[in-house]
Design an enzyme around this catalytic site. Structure first.
Site, short mmCIF file in Angstrom:
data_model
loop_
_atom_site.label_atom_id
_atom_site.label_comp_id
_atom_site.label_asym_id
_atom_site.label_seq_id
_atom_site.Cartn_x
_atom_site.Cartn_y
_atom_site.Cartn_z
N SER A 131 69.16 107.27 -40.50
CA SER A 131 69.79 106.13 -39.53
C SER A 131 68.94 105.13 -39.21
O SER A 131 67.72 105.38 -39.39
CB SER A 131 70.26 107.20 -38.27
N TYR A 157 65.67 111.98 -31.99
CA TYR A 157 66.51 111.50 -32.93
C TYR A 157 66.01 110.56 -33.78
O TYR A 157 66.08 110.63 -34.96
CB TYR A 157 67.88 111.04 -32.36
#
Length: 282
Positions: A131, A157
């Site tokens: 990501s 994350y």
């Protein structure tokens, strides 16, 4: 032409499910893996795929999945490590690891390394879903991989998505000569159920009017499908990070070869320790 075997984790929803549909429609032998038995079985029914249920928050289930895959598929042409997600408050898994770190990095690391004999024999492609959060939020401290000292959902994350790229690079470094091709990619901001089961602030964005400006799951899955079907070394450069079918710029830490090596070594030690705890001889 004989259909290739393509294993996709995190395939019960979102870009994983979309990629499974596209690849199955192209005649590939798709194997879908998901946490929800009901949703995973539904996607398998839609696509004619084989399916397995595995919760990556439990490493014993990941080991069982690897054993099942090795037993059933002597050849695996593509392994797409797509399972992952953002969490909320800091939480430990049954294995004692920070949940974001385990689900996004440690479990895919374990699955891939457990399958290495099959993957090398198959000259497989290993694709890791990362990501842009790797650049936005990733600030990896190798001495505190599980953020015991400084936790936030975004940092956890971002670090995990950075670890996906570092794992991709080190897997390439160690096993490309043996025939494995690797790639990490950013799917874009996709309108899925991402973060729906967490307390992360991201869940509000995915439920808001902003959702209409996000990519469809089909658009998000495009680069995954491309990497799975194009020819590594000819159509794309192995060991690299991609977005929109093109090489992309990652966090500067993603290019630190020593960091990639140490992450691998520490991850291997963690899963070995977990295995010893499960082994009565350990």
């Amino acid at each position: 032409m004989t259909a290739r075997t393509i294993v996709i984790t995190g395939a019960s929803d979102g870009i994983g499910a979309s990629a499974a549909r596209t690849l199955a429609a192209q005649g590939e032998h798709v194997v879908v893996v998901g946490r929800s038995a009901q949703k995973t079985e539904r996607i398998a029914g839609e696509t004619g795929a084989d399916y397995f249920v595995s919760d990556f928050a439990d490493l014993a289930q990941v080991r069982r999945l690897a054993a099942q895959l090795k037993e059933k598929y002597p050849r695996i042409d593509v392994l797409a490590n797509n399972a992952g997600g953002i969490m909320g408050t800091r939480e430990l898994t049954v294995d004692g690891h920070e949940k974001t770190f385990q689900i996004n990095h440690l479990a895919p690391f374990l699955l891939t390394t457990e399958l290495l004999d099959t993957l090398t024999a198959s000259k497989a492609t290993v694709i890791n879903t990362s990501s842009a959060a790797n650049s936005l939020y990733g600030r990896l401290d190798i001495a505190d991989l599980e953020l015991a000292n400084k936790y936030s959902a975004n940092l956890a994350y971002g670090n995990a998505k950075l670890e996906n790229i570092l794992f991709t690079a080190e897997l390439h470094n160690r096993y490309h000569a043996a025939g494995i091709s690797t790639a990490a990619f950013h799917p874009g901001v996709v309108a899925t159920n991402f973060a729906a089961d967490t307390t992360s602030p991201f869940r509000f964005m995915y439920r808001s009017f902003l959702n209409r400006f996000m990519l469809s799951p089909e658009q998000g899955a495009d680069t995954l499908v491309w990497l799975a079907t194009a020819v590594p070394g000819q159509d794309w450069v192995p060991g690299a990070y991609y977005a929109k079918r093109a090489l992309a710029k990652a966090n500067k830490q993603a290019y630190d070869a020593e960091l990639a090596r140490e992450l691998w070594e520490r991850s291997a030690a963690m899963v070995a320790q977990d295995s010893d705890r499960l082994d009565p001889r350990g």
